[in-house]
Scaffold this active site. Structure first.
Site, short mmCIF file in Angstrom:
data_model
loop_
_atom_site.label_atom_id
_atom_site.label_comp_id
_atom_site.label_asym_id
_atom_site.label_seq_id
_atom_site.Cartn_x
_atom_site.Cartn_y
_atom_site.Cartn_z
CG HIS A 163 5.36 3.79 9.33
ND1 HIS A 163 4.46 3.44 8.36
CD2 HIS A 163 4.65 3.15 10.39
CE1 HIS A 163 3.00 2.97 8.14
NE2 HIS A 163 3.23 3.04 9.49
CG HIS A 221 3.23 -0.37 12.15
ND1 HIS A 221 2.23 0.75 11.95
CD2 HIS A 221 3.35 -1.41 12.79
CE1 HIS A 221 1.32 0.55 12.94
NE2 HIS A 221 2.55 -0.30 13.28
CG ASP A 224 0.86 -2.66 7.55
OD1 ASP A 224 1.53 -1.84 8.22
OD2 ASP A 224 -0.19 -1.74 6.89
CG HIS A 225 3.48 0.73 5.81
ND1 HIS A 225 3.09 1.78 4.82
CD2 HIS A 225 2.38 0.58 6.36
CE1 HIS A 225 1.59 2.24 5.08
NE2 HIS A 225 1.39 0.76 6.44
#
Ligand SMILES: [Zn+2]
Ligand SMILES: [Zn+2]
Length: 291
Positions: A70, A72, A74-75
């Site tokens: 996804h 976000h 942090d990904h």
């Protein structure tokens, strides 16, 4: 994609903390390396993924498949920088990025932001155009349609993000499932049924209390965390219902808060899953043969 015969099946957790912040000496946001069936897969590209891959012994110019669960930060924050660094290292072979809707726009935007450097290196160093060998495939639920490697996606519950997918990688020898970011989501157990390794995100209730206490907008943060992430005992319940042979806790919240360690995670999951539980840490490696 390298010599397929020489790639042993293994899983390396490159970044294991939940959320985008980093601290001195602490773990990195989310990314993992899964080598399975002769393919090299990078799952999520949080900050630190490039360094993590190099430390795991990967030659960047052999980058092959990348999966984003996804969007976000942090990904995905280091997706462009990873590919760019691989390109300056000599990457010439095709790279396919599987990501949810919006991934292609991210990649186009990244290329635009780096146009000066990319054009310069093509003209000055004679490098191939990265636009020619990077393909972005935006996927939804179901099989991803990869030849020679079965990968499928399940939409999980990570509000307010709707495009967030658990991923299952399966060969005749090994099956590894990543939960992605999700609140407690029982359908994940069916999706992960009989898998060898379930990599599930996890949160400690006491840790959430502590985080809420030390951050300014505490209660709002608590609501967000509880609505869109999974407490450790529930992650263990999913592993148990799935009949997973091994559970790996990942995307840890808290990951590096003083006063919390492996004992707390094991205590929180005790009695909810009978199989072996591994608490994620950056660089942790699982090989199929060691299972
Ligand atoms: Zn996350
Ligand atoms: Zn997320």
């Amino acid at each position: 994609m390298g010599d397929r015969k020489t790639i042993e099946d293994r899983l390396v957790l490159l970044g294991t903390k939940g959320g985008p912040a980093i601290r001195p000496g602490g773990p990195s946001p989310t990314s993992s390396l899964l080598e399975i069936g002769g393919r090299r897969c990078v799952i999520d590209c949080g900050l630190g993924v490039t360094r993590g891959l190099v430390e795991a012994g990967v030659t960047l110019k052999e980058l092959d498949l990348i999966f984003i669960t996804h969007l976000h930060s942090d990904h995905i924050l280091e997706l462009g920088p990873l590919i760019h660094t691989a390109w300056t290292t000599g990457l010439k072979t095709p790279v396919t990025v599987f990501g949810p809707s919006g991934t292609a726009a991210y990649w186009t935007g990244f290329l635009a932001s780096m146009r000066y450097d990319i054009d310069l290196r093509i003209a000055d160093e004679g490098r191939p155009d990265p636009r020619d060998f990077v393909t972005v495939v935006e996927y939804g639920e179901g099989p991803l349609g990869l030849e020679g490697l079965e990968v499928s996606a399940l939409r999980v519950k990570h509000p307010p993000v709707t495009e967030c997918f658990a991923l299952k990688f399966r060969t005749p020898d090994w099956c590894v499932v990543f939960s992605a970011d999700t609140t407690y989501f029982p359908p994940l157990a069916g999706f992960a049924s009989g898998c060898d390794v379930l990599v599930h995100e996890a949160m400690l209730a006491d840790g959430v209390d502590k985080i809420v206490e030390i951050t300014g907008n505490g209660e709002r943060l608590r609501t967000h965390l509880m609505d869109s992430h999974t407490l450790a005992p529930d992650a263990a319940r999913i592993a148990s219902a799935a009949g997973a042979k091994q559970l790996v806790l990942n995307h840890l919240i808290p990951a590096d808060l003083p006063g919390f360690d492996e004992k707390d995670w094991l205590a929180a999951t005790r009695g909810h899953y009978a199989g072996p539980i591994t608490i994620g840490r950056d660089g942790l490696t699982l090989t199929r043969s060691a299972q």
